[in-house]
Write an enzyme that holds these catalytic residues in place. Structure first.
Site, PDB file in Angstrom:
ATOM      1  CG  ASN A  52     -12.380   8.261  18.038  1.00  0.00           C
ATOM      2  OD1 ASN A  52     -14.042   8.314  17.941  1.00  0.00           O
ATOM      3  ND2 ASN A  52     -11.777   9.857  17.900  1.00  0.00           N
ATOM      4  CE  LYS A  53      -5.887   5.588  19.165  1.00  0.00           C
ATOM      5  NZ  LYS A  53      -6.805   6.365  19.834  1.00  0.00           N
TER       6      LYS A  53
END
Ligand SMILES: *Cc1c(COP(=O)(O)O)cnc(C)c1O
Length: 388
Positions: free
Chosen positions: A184-185
């Site tokens: 998700n980064k």
């Protein structure tokens, strides 16, 4: 129910060249830590002004290693924010030390630097700030404080890839810096992370804590020695290869996130009573676009209505001192009013580089009616409890 495809709050962008490169690594016969990890570390180091960088299997692992390197343990305290992914405080507990929370700044939603001094005791060993949503904590004030009190800093910069302070990339300045490459980064290696260090001695210590404390005397394991009980935090070449495919896209990813954030600001209906994030286009990498719902709204209703409209909404994060684990340390409701208020009302709207401009309009078109229902649910709940 919307007919268009579900819009998640985030999604990684992996290009075909990266997918092909993973195949090559898998066919190469060397799939765990090897040449790809070394290349990934070298490219990260170049991005961070030549500072030593060691790749890790996660940012959680990177912070555990950083605490071990600083010899933080039982009896020690580490000052941090209650508004983060729980990894930030868990690593302190796992080191045997105590996480000391300090409330957040109402505007930045990051640790309130003005409250840190009062939380420092003779047992304080380190500061562990978080750049929530990729909005950097003021590094000038942070390091002035750390310097004045002779404290080490571990930057939980998990969300800060592509953010900067004074034009210098987060990671290229400061003390120990932990960055995440979780899916998700802002860039990903599926799972993964890195620790940025100050010098070659620290890099050596990091390597020992990263992998079983095992030191070779030469090129082989003949004559190996073990000097400390290190963990198992190395990154694989398969993961590093994905990270290498992402790095050249970082600037474009960040630019696209900024465009999307500008679009949210330009089109957001300010009469809805939501609190928007600070309009920062100098430092922030727009890891997330988070708005605070009005206190009268029931967030769970808002999230369900958005989901029914085909839009994913995240919660990052509930104030963590209210989790059972931290209440056991004596924390309770009312301790950190800003973190609690933000934690109760925050929602993360869709934000990822592959989003189309029209997706922002789609989110905002659904947001008004969803908020209306969430406020109605709040009013109905209030009337019910008044009658009871
Ligand atoms: C994602 C995240 C972490 C943990 O990163 P991992 O790589 O999943 O271990 C820690 N702190 C913050 C603020 C994060 O967002």
């Amino acid at each position: 129910m919307s007919t268009s495809k579900f819009l998640p709050f985030t999604r990684p962008t992996i290009d075909e060249a990266t997918i092909a490169a993973v195949g090559e690594v898998l066919r190469s016969g060397w799939i765990t830590s090897g040449p790809k990890v070394r290349e990934f570390e070298a490219q990260l180091s170049a991005l961070f002004g030549g500072r030593p960088v060691r790749a890790m299997s996660s940012a959680t692992g990177a912070m555990e290693v950083a605490l071990a390197m600083l010899n933080v343990g039982p009896g020690d305290e580490v000052i941090t924010t209650p508004l983060s992914w729980v990894a930030t405080a868990n690593v302190v507990l796992r080191a045997g030390a105590r996480p000391v929370f300090v409330d957040c700044d109402a505007r930045t939603r990051n640790i309130d630097l003005g409250l840190i001094e009062a939380a420092i005791t003779p047992r304080t060993r380190a500061l562990l700030p978080v750049d929530l949503a990729g909005l950097p904590v003021d590094r000038d004030r942070l390091y002035a404080l750390a310097g004045a009190h002779r404290l080490r800093v571990i930057e939980d910069a998990a969300q800060s890839m592509g953010a900067n302070w004074g034009g210098r990339a987060i990671g290229s300045i400061g003390d120990l810096v932990s960055i995440s490459f979780h899916a998700n980064k802002n860039i990903t290696s599926t799972e993964g992370g890195c620790l940025v260090l100050n010098d070659a001695d620290e890099a050596r210590s990091c390597e020992l804590w990263r992998l079983q404390g095992a030191a070779r005397s030469g090129d082989s394991w003949d004559g190996m020695d073990v000097t400390l009980a290190g963990g198992k935090h190395n990154l694989t070449d398969v993961a590093a290869c994905i990270g290498l495919g992402q790095l050249p896209q970082l600037a474009a990813f960040t630019a696209r996130r900024r465009e999307l954030a500008r679009r949210y600001f330009a089109r957001f209906d300010r009469t809805l009573g939501c609190e928007l994030p600070p309009e920062d286009f100098a430092h922030c990498n727009w890891h997330m676009f988070q708005v605070l719902l009005p206190e009268a709204a029931v967030r769970s209703v808002f999230i369900s209505r958005m989901r029914e409209a085909g839009i994913g909404v995240g919660v990052h994060y509930p104030a963590m001192h209210l989790f059972t684990l931290f209440r056991k340390l004596g924390y309770q409701p009312g301790d950190f009013p800003q973190a609690e208020r933000i934690g109760r009302s925050t929602v993360s709207l869709p934000m990822f580089p592959a989003m189309a401009d029209g997706d922002v309009e789609r989110v905002l078109a659904a947001l008004g009616p969803a908020l209306h229902d969430a406020i109605a649910a709040g009013a109905a709940g209030a009337a019910r409890s008044k009658r009871a």
